[in-house]
Write a protein that holds these residues in place. Structure first.
Motif, PDB file in Angstrom:
ATOM      1  N   GLU A   1      31.518  40.492  35.714  1.00 44.63           N
ATOM      2  CA  GLU A   1      31.632  39.157  36.302  1.00 44.63           C
ATOM      3  C   GLU A   1      31.202  38.099  35.288  1.00 44.63           C
ATOM      4  N   LEU A   2      30.204  38.423  34.501  1.00 47.16           N
ATOM      5  CA  LEU A   2      29.684  37.540  33.468  1.00 47.16           C
ATOM      6  C   LEU A   2      30.794  37.045  32.536  1.00 47.16           C
ATOM      7  N   ASP A   3      31.791  37.894  32.287  1.00 45.22           N
ATOM      8  CA  ASP A   3      32.913  37.543  31.407  1.00 45.22           C
ATOM      9  C   ASP A   3      33.890  36.586  32.078  1.00 45.22           C
ATOM     10  N   LEU A   4      33.917  36.587  33.396  1.00 49.54           N
ATOM     11  CA  LEU A   4      34.903  35.801  34.135  1.00 49.54           C
ATOM     12  C   LEU A   4      34.378  34.451  34.611  1.00 49.54           C
ATOM     13  N   ILE A   5      33.093  34.337  34.819  1.00 48.09           N
ATOM     14  CA  ILE A   5      32.506  33.099  35.348  1.00 48.09           C
ATOM     15  C   ILE A   5      32.900  31.870  34.528  1.00 48.09           C
ATOM     16  N   PRO A   6      32.790  31.908  33.193  1.00 53.69           N
ATOM     17  CA  PRO A   6      33.163  30.705  32.433  1.00 53.69           C
ATOM     18  C   PRO A   6      34.641  30.343  32.593  1.00 53.69           C
ATOM     19  N   ALA A   7      35.508  31.344  32.627  1.00 54.14           N
ATOM     20  CA  ALA A   7      36.943  31.089  32.801  1.00 54.14           C
ATOM     21  C   ALA A   7      37.214  30.460  34.161  1.00 54.14           C
ATOM     22  N   LYS A   8      36.578  30.993  35.201  1.00 56.23           N
ATOM     23  CA  LYS A   8      36.763  30.453  36.551  1.00 56.23           C
ATOM     24  C   LYS A   8      36.363  28.982  36.598  1.00 56.23           C
ATOM     25  N   LYS A   9      35.244  28.657  35.959  1.00 60.93           N
ATOM     26  CA  LYS A   9      34.767  27.268  35.943  1.00 60.93           C
ATOM     27  C   LYS A   9      35.768  26.335  35.276  1.00 60.93           C
ATOM     28  N   LEU A  10      36.576  26.876  34.349  1.00 60.28           N
ATOM     29  CA  LEU A  10      37.561  26.073  33.628  1.00 60.28           C
ATOM     30  C   LEU A  10      38.948  26.128  34.258  1.00 60.28           C
ATOM     31  N   GLY A  11      39.071  26.855  35.376  1.00 60.70           N
ATOM     32  CA  GLY A  11      40.358  26.945  36.049  1.00 60.70           C
ATOM     33  C   GLY A  11      41.326  27.928  35.406  1.00 60.70           C
ATOM     34  N   ILE A  12      40.818  28.851  34.603  1.00 59.21           N
ATOM     35  CA  ILE A  12      41.638  29.873  33.948  1.00 59.21           C
ATOM     36  C   ILE A  12      41.697  31.098  34.860  1.00 59.21           C
ATOM     37  N   ALA A  13      42.876  31.697  34.986  1.00 57.13           N
ATOM     38  CA  ALA A  13      43.019  32.922  35.779  1.00 57.13           C
ATOM     39  C   ALA A  13      42.167  34.028  35.154  1.00 57.13           C
ATOM     40  N   THR A  14      41.661  34.921  36.024  1.00 61.13           N
ATOM     41  CA  THR A  14      40.751  35.964  35.565  1.00 61.13           C
ATOM     42  C   THR A  14      41.199  37.345  36.016  1.00 61.13           C
ATOM     43  N   CYS A  15      40.864  38.338  35.193  1.00 61.73           N
ATOM     44  CA  CYS A  15      41.193  39.729  35.494  1.00 61.73           C
ATOM     45  C   CYS A  15      39.988  40.597  35.153  1.00 61.73           C
ATOM     46  N   ILE A  16      39.526  41.362  36.127  1.00 60.74           N
ATOM     47  CA  ILE A  16      38.401  42.280  35.908  1.00 60.74           C
ATOM     48  C   ILE A  16      38.956  43.668  35.597  1.00 60.74           C
ATOM     49  N   PHE A  17      38.341  44.340  34.644  1.00 60.24           N
ATOM     50  CA  PHE A  17      38.799  45.654  34.213  1.00 60.24           C
ATOM     51  C   PHE A  17      37.770  46.716  34.579  1.00 60.24           C
ATOM     52  N   GLN A  18      38.206  47.719  35.313  1.00 63.41           N
ATOM     53  CA  GLN A  18      37.428  48.908  35.703  1.00 63.41           C
ATOM     54  C   GLN A  18      36.157  48.600  36.490  1.00 63.41           C
ATOM     55  N   THR A  19      36.139  47.485  37.166  1.00 62.84           N
ATOM     56  CA  THR A  19      34.997  47.094  37.985  1.00 62.84           C
ATOM     57  C   THR A  19      35.556  46.306  39.169  1.00 62.84           C
ATOM     58  N   GLU A  20      34.727  46.079  40.140  1.00 66.10           N
ATOM     59  CA  GLU A  20      35.121  45.193  41.227  1.00 66.10           C
ATOM     60  C   GLU A  20      34.356  43.896  41.073  1.00 66.10           C
ATOM     61  N   CYS A  21      35.023  42.809  41.434  1.00 68.75           N
ATOM     62  CA  CYS A  21      34.427  41.497  41.246  1.00 68.75           C
ATOM     63  C   CYS A  21      35.111  40.525  42.194  1.00 68.75           C
ATOM     64  N   GLU A  22      34.335  39.863  43.016  1.00 70.48           N
ATOM     65  CA  GLU A  22      34.895  38.954  44.019  1.00 70.48           C
ATOM     66  C   GLU A  22      35.581  37.735  43.421  1.00 70.48           C
ATOM     67  N   ILE A  23      35.162  37.287  42.251  1.00 71.73           N
ATOM     68  CA  ILE A  23      35.747  36.072  41.693  1.00 71.73           C
ATOM     69  C   ILE A  23      37.022  36.333  40.896  1.00 71.73           C
ATOM     70  N   ALA A  24      37.351  37.593  40.643  1.00 76.70           N
ATOM     71  CA  ALA A  24      38.535  37.925  39.839  1.00 76.70           C
ATOM     72  C   ALA A  24      39.825  37.631  40.604  1.00 76.70           C
ATOM     73  N   ASP A  25      40.779  37.054  39.908  1.00 80.93           N
ATOM     74  CA  ASP A  25      42.104  36.840  40.488  1.00 80.93           C
ATOM     75  C   ASP A  25      42.902  38.149  40.501  1.00 80.93           C
ATOM     76  N   TYR A  26      42.640  38.997  39.526  1.00 80.71           N
ATOM     77  CA  TYR A  26      43.336  40.279  39.391  1.00 80.71           C
ATOM     78  C   TYR A  26      42.322  41.356  39.047  1.00 80.71           C
ATOM     79  N   GLN A  27      42.645  42.594  39.433  1.00 76.11           N
ATOM     80  CA  GLN A  27      41.793  43.744  39.108  1.00 76.11           C
ATOM     81  C   GLN A  27      42.654  44.855  38.536  1.00 76.11           C
ATOM     82  N   LEU A  28      42.146  45.485  37.483  1.00 74.87           N
ATOM     83  CA  LEU A  28      42.828  46.610  36.855  1.00 74.87           C
ATOM     84  C   LEU A  28      41.862  47.767  36.673  1.00 74.87           C
ATOM     85  N   GLN A  29      42.301  48.948  37.005  1.00 76.16           N
ATOM     86  CA  GLN A  29      41.530  50.151  36.695  1.00 76.16           C
ATOM     87  C   GLN A  29      42.061  50.799  35.419  1.00 76.16           C
ATOM     88  N   ASP A  30      43.327  50.519  35.117  1.00 73.86           N
ATOM     89  CA  ASP A  30      44.019  51.123  33.978  1.00 73.86           C
ATOM     90  C   ASP A  30      44.990  50.066  33.453  1.00 73.86           C
TER      91      ASP A  30
END
Length: 186
Positions: free
Chosen positions: A148-177
């Motif tokens: 989530e730490l990697d996505l918070i700054p992007a979210k604040k700037l209005g940039i779409a976010t994708c979390i990899f191999q984790t779950e995160c409520e603020i992510a716009d997209y999630q990928l396991q692979d």
């Protein structure tokens, strides 16, 4: 598409090597799977969680410096995305020397238009400072990270976010692979 990447745990599977180093220093005080969980939160979190002494922190740093680039494997199929993207940039708390050693080992340095490391003096994530710099310069469309730490700054700037191999409520997209990336419809 212009993508901002985190490095550790996103482009390269570095946590097993870091877990090995922590295990060597902590010994029987901690199970490797527990160390891995703490490292996934953050390196600083693991240091605090295990109350690692300054002397042991110095030992950890020396052992980390001795890790070979081949111990830091790229995630499967991530290179396909790097080739597809219009532009790739990295924002990491890792040293420039460490990042470049790994990228050069795999012949990947040409995939990246810009790399911001801890050496550049920007505030640490989740501060937006480095993300603002990269976004203003490269017009970032998507930020990919494993925490989530990697996505918070992007979210604040209005940039779409994708979390990899984790779950995160603020992510716009999630990928396991990374094979799933092109199914996201970006």
């Amino acid at each position: 598409m212009n993508i901002l990447w985190d490095f550790d745990g996103t482009l390269f599977d570095t946590y097993p090597a870091y877990t090995k180093v922590f295990s060597a220093v902590l010994g029987e005080k901690a199970k490797p799977e527990d160390i891995y969980k703490q490292l996934k939160i953050s390196y600083t979190n693991a240091l605090n969680y295990y109350e690692v002494s300054e002397e042991d922190q110095a030992t950890l740093m020396e052992l980390r410096k001795k890790l070979a680039p081949e111990e830091m494997k790229p995630f499967d199929h991530v290179e396909e995305i790097l080739k597809w993207a219009d532009k790739n940039v990295i924002m990491t708390h890792k040293s420039r020397k460490g990042v470049l050693a790994i990228l050069q080992h795999y012949g990947w340095e040409h995939y990246f238009s810009d790399i911001v490391t801890i050496d550049d003096g920007y505030a640490r994530k989740p501060d937006t400072e480095a993300y603002v710099y990269l976004h203003n310069k490269h017009h970032i469309d998507l930020a990919i990270g494993d925490r989530e730490l990697d996505l918070i700054p992007a979210k604040k700037l209005g940039i779409a976010t994708c979390i990899f191999q984790t779950e995160c409520e603020i992510a716009d997209y999630q990928l396991q692979d990374y094979r799933e990336f092109f199914k996201l419809g970006l």
